[in-house]
Design a protein around this motif. Structure first.
Motif, PDB file in Angstrom:
ATOM      1  N   HIS A   1       0.838  -1.202   0.000  1.00 28.70           N
ATOM      2  CA  HIS A   1       0.000   0.000   0.000  1.00 28.70           C
ATOM      3  C   HIS A   1       0.871   1.249   0.000  1.00 28.70           C
ATOM      4  O   HIS A   1       0.680   2.158  -0.817  1.00 28.70           O
ATOM      5  N   ASN A   2       1.830   1.297   0.901  1.00 23.67           N
ATOM      6  CA  ASN A   2       2.693   2.468   1.011  1.00 23.67           C
ATOM      7  C   ASN A   2       3.561   2.659  -0.229  1.00 23.67           C
ATOM      8  O   ASN A   2       3.798   3.789  -0.667  1.00 23.67           O
ATOM      9  N   LEU A   3       4.034   1.564  -0.800  1.00 20.34           N
ATOM     10  CA  LEU A   3       4.831   1.641  -2.029  1.00 20.34           C
ATOM     11  C   LEU A   3       4.001   2.242  -3.159  1.00 20.34           C
ATOM     12  O   LEU A   3       4.452   3.144  -3.874  1.00 20.34           O
ATOM     13  N   TYR A   4       2.769   1.758  -3.313  1.00 12.44           N
ATOM     14  CA  TYR A   4       1.933   2.250  -4.405  1.00 12.44           C
ATOM     15  C   TYR A   4       1.504   3.698  -4.173  1.00 12.44           C
ATOM     16  O   TYR A   4       1.355   4.468  -5.125  1.00 12.44           O
ATOM     17  N   ARG A   5       1.345   4.093  -2.909  1.00 16.06           N
ATOM     18  CA  ARG A   5       1.075   5.510  -2.626  1.00 16.06           C
ATOM     19  C   ARG A   5       2.302   6.361  -2.969  1.00 16.06           C
ATOM     20  O   ARG A   5       2.165   7.500  -3.413  1.00 16.06           O
ATOM     21  N   THR A   6       3.487   5.806  -2.772  1.00 20.20           N
ATOM     22  CA  THR A   6       4.715   6.503  -3.163  1.00 20.20           C
ATOM     23  C   THR A   6       4.744   6.697  -4.674  1.00 20.20           C
ATOM     24  O   THR A   6       5.082   7.778  -5.167  1.00 20.20           O
ATOM     25  N   PHE A   7       4.363   5.664  -5.414  1.00 23.83           N
ATOM     26  CA  PHE A   7       4.299   5.785  -6.871  1.00 23.83           C
ATOM     27  C   PHE A   7       3.244   6.813  -7.287  1.00 23.83           C
ATOM     28  O   PHE A   7       3.443   7.585  -8.220  1.00 23.83           O
ATOM     29  N   ALA A   8       2.106   6.812  -6.586  1.00 23.55           N
ATOM     30  CA  ALA A   8       1.052   7.800  -6.875  1.00 23.55           C
ATOM     31  C   ALA A   8       1.592   9.208  -6.685  1.00 23.55           C
ATOM     32  O   ALA A   8       1.334  10.099  -7.506  1.00 23.55           O
ATOM     33  N   ASN A   9       2.339   9.419  -5.629  1.00 20.03           N
ATOM     34  CA  ASN A   9       2.943  10.729  -5.380  1.00 20.03           C
ATOM     35  C   ASN A   9       3.896  11.107  -6.512  1.00 20.03           C
ATOM     36  O   ASN A   9       3.890  12.251  -6.979  1.00 20.03           O
ATOM     37  N   TYR A  10       4.701  10.155  -6.952  1.00 21.51           N
ATOM     38  CA  TYR A  10       5.631  10.407  -8.057  1.00 21.51           C
ATOM     39  C   TYR A  10       4.871  10.898  -9.293  1.00 21.51           C
ATOM     40  O   TYR A  10       5.237  11.913  -9.900  1.00 21.51           O
ATOM     41  N   PHE A  11       3.803  10.194  -9.644  1.00 19.49           N
ATOM     42  CA  PHE A  11       3.050  10.577 -10.835  1.00 19.49           C
ATOM     43  C   PHE A  11       2.304  11.892 -10.632  1.00 19.49           C
ATOM     44  O   PHE A  11       2.159  12.671 -11.578  1.00 19.49           O
ATOM     45  N   ALA A  12       1.852  12.164  -9.422  1.00 22.41           N
ATOM     46  CA  ALA A  12       1.191  13.446  -9.137  1.00 22.41           C
ATOM     47  C   ALA A  12       2.157  14.601  -9.389  1.00 22.41           C
ATOM     48  O   ALA A  12       1.770  15.621  -9.971  1.00 22.41           O
ATOM     49  N   THR A  13       3.397  14.433  -8.972  1.00 22.50           N
ATOM     50  CA  THR A  13       4.379  15.505  -9.161  1.00 22.50           C
ATOM     51  C   THR A  13       4.805  15.654 -10.614  1.00 22.50           C
ATOM     52  O   THR A  13       5.343  16.694 -10.990  1.00 22.50           O
ATOM     53  N   LYS A  14       4.560  14.650 -11.420  1.00 22.61           N
ATOM     54  CA  LYS A  14       4.872  14.698 -12.852  1.00 22.61           C
ATOM     55  C   LYS A  14       3.686  15.195 -13.678  1.00 22.61           C
ATOM     56  O   LYS A  14       3.788  15.324 -14.896  1.00 22.61           O
ATOM     57  N   GLY A  15       2.545  15.418 -13.024  1.00 24.58           N
ATOM     58  CA  GLY A  15       1.354  15.862 -13.738  1.00 24.58           C
ATOM     59  C   GLY A  15       0.644  14.753 -14.493  1.00 24.58           C
ATOM     60  O   GLY A  15      -0.199  15.028 -15.344  1.00 24.58           O
ATOM     61  N   LEU A  16       0.971  13.516 -14.174  1.00 23.53           N
ATOM     62  CA  LEU A  16       0.328  12.366 -14.814  1.00 23.53           C
ATOM     63  C   LEU A  16      -0.764  11.858 -13.855  1.00 23.53           C
ATOM     64  O   LEU A  16      -0.618  10.856 -13.166  1.00 23.53           O
ATOM     65  N   ASN A  17      -1.861  12.598 -13.839  1.00 24.43           N
ATOM     66  CA  ASN A  17      -2.902  12.386 -12.835  1.00 24.43           C
ATOM     67  C   ASN A  17      -3.640  11.064 -12.977  1.00 24.43           C
ATOM     68  O   ASN A  17      -4.140  10.525 -11.987  1.00 24.43           O
ATOM     69  N   LYS A  18      -3.725  10.524 -14.179  1.00 26.25           N
ATOM     70  CA  LYS A  18      -4.398   9.238 -14.345  1.00 26.25           C
ATOM     71  C   LYS A  18      -3.541   8.096 -13.802  1.00 26.25           C
ATOM     72  O   LYS A  18      -4.074   7.127 -13.256  1.00 26.25           O
ATOM     73  N   LEU A  19      -2.228   8.231 -13.921  1.00 21.21           N
ATOM     74  CA  LEU A  19      -1.360   7.224 -13.309  1.00 21.21           C
ATOM     75  C   LEU A  19      -1.325   7.400 -11.793  1.00 21.21           C
ATOM     76  O   LEU A  19      -1.220   6.415 -11.059  1.00 21.21           O
ATOM     77  N   GLU A  20      -1.450   8.627 -11.329  1.00 21.36           N
ATOM     78  CA  GLU A  20      -1.601   8.848  -9.889  1.00 21.36           C
ATOM     79  C   GLU A  20      -2.853   8.119  -9.402  1.00 21.36           C
ATOM     80  O   GLU A  20      -2.807   7.377  -8.409  1.00 21.36           O
ATOM     81  N   GLU A  21      -3.966   8.299 -10.098  1.00 26.32           N
ATOM     82  CA  GLU A  21      -5.223   7.643  -9.710  1.00 26.32           C
ATOM     83  C   GLU A  21      -5.096   6.123  -9.776  1.00 26.32           C
ATOM     84  O   GLU A  21      -5.585   5.411  -8.890  1.00 26.32           O
ATOM     85  N   TYR A  22      -4.440   5.631 -10.818  1.00 23.74           N
ATOM     86  CA  TYR A  22      -4.215   4.192 -10.947  1.00 23.74           C
ATOM     87  C   TYR A  22      -3.490   3.652  -9.716  1.00 23.74           C
ATOM     88  O   TYR A  22      -3.910   2.648  -9.117  1.00 23.74           O
ATOM     89  N   TYR A  23      -2.413   4.317  -9.305  1.00 24.20           N
ATOM     90  CA  TYR A  23      -1.649   3.824  -8.166  1.00 24.20           C
ATOM     91  C   TYR A  23      -2.367   4.034  -6.830  1.00 24.20           C
ATOM     92  O   TYR A  23      -2.209   3.238  -5.918  1.00 24.20           O
ATOM     93  N   VAL A  24      -3.171   5.075  -6.724  1.00 22.53           N
ATOM     94  CA  VAL A  24      -4.002   5.230  -5.526  1.00 22.53           C
ATOM     95  C   VAL A  24      -4.975   4.055  -5.435  1.00 22.53           C
ATOM     96  O   VAL A  24      -5.171   3.463  -4.365  1.00 22.53           O
ATOM     97  N   ASN A  25      -5.580   3.694  -6.565  1.00 22.06           N
ATOM     98  CA  ASN A  25      -6.510   2.548  -6.586  1.00 22.06           C
ATOM     99  C   ASN A  25      -5.796   1.242  -6.238  1.00 22.06           C
ATOM    100  O   ASN A  25      -6.331   0.415  -5.496  1.00 22.06           O
ATOM    101  N   ARG A  26      -4.584   1.061  -6.776  1.00 21.31           N
ATOM    102  CA  ARG A  26      -3.814  -0.144  -6.453  1.00 21.31           C
ATOM    103  C   ARG A  26      -3.493  -0.175  -4.960  1.00 21.31           C
ATOM    104  O   ARG A  26      -3.579  -1.214  -4.313  1.00 21.31           O
ATOM    105  N   ALA A  27      -3.127   0.979  -4.407  1.00 16.95           N
ATOM    106  CA  ALA A  27      -2.825   1.074  -2.975  1.00 16.95           C
ATOM    107  C   ALA A  27      -4.048   0.703  -2.144  1.00 16.95           C
ATOM    108  O   ALA A  27      -3.942  -0.032  -1.153  1.00 16.95           O
TER     109      ALA A  27
END
Length: 181
Positions: free
Chosen positions: A35-61
């Motif tokens: 969960h924490n790893l995937y939230r870390t990935f979500a944060n990475y994508f949020a900072t890159k402006g790739l909001n759909k990948l952020e959402e994907y990783y939030v859902n995976r988390a």
């Protein structure tokens, strides 16, 4: 058939074998780490402006958090007394978008192997109730998790921009999880 008196004594306390219970408690920490790893990935994508990948990783988390809850509920149902395990800190370098998908698949393969170990333990302890629960719940879910991760790694490898990739990944993920409900 005569039942060993020790079996009665053990099952009065908890209906999961001791080794299997220990492995399930360890799996709680693993699911929370995921969960924490995937939230870390979500944060990475949020900072890159790739909001759909952020959402994907939030859902995976969120799925990992759900798996943790399934295990906790099973342990509670079986009367297992345990202390919550320590969850290791996520300490991962993310050099690029692609690496998150490699790390995700590797983490899901590791999770599959851990779950198979729990299944084998339940079988060794003749804990057929837990064995069947694992097959019906965690094994079937983990098969899907690994499949999705492998599929999206192939998408990440494609020579196209990340905007197109994120669109496909989120749509395909939402479709796959909607089918599984």
């Amino acid at each position: 058939m005569t039942i060993n008196k020790k079996i009665y004594e053990n099952r009065r306390i908890q209906s999961i074998g001791k080794k299997t219970a220990k492995l399930l408690v360890e799996q709680i920490a693993h699911e929370l780490y995921n969960h924490n790893l995937y939230r870390t990935f979500a944060n990475y994508f949020a900072t890159k402006g790739l909001n759909k990948l952020e959402e994907y990783y939030v859902n995976r988390a969120n799925e990992e958090l759900e798996h943790h809850t399934w295990i906790v509920d099973r342990l509670n149902y079986a009367g297992v007394l345990y202390a919550y395990p320590v969850v290791p800190k996520v300490d991962v370098e993310i050099p690029d978008e692609y690496s998150t998908f490699v790390l995700t698949l590797d983490k899901e393969i590791e999770t599959t192997q851990l779950i198979y170990g729990i299944v084998n333990s339940a079988k060794e302890e003749n804990d057929w109730e837990t064995f069947n629960w694992l097959q019906d719940t965690l094994v079937s879910e983990q098969t899907e998790e690994e499949h999705i991760s492998r599929k999206f790694l192939k998408v990440a490898e494609q020579d196209t921009d990340w905007i197109a990739k994120e669109e496909y990944i989120l749509d395909a993920y939402n479709e796959a999880t909607a089918e599984g409900e």
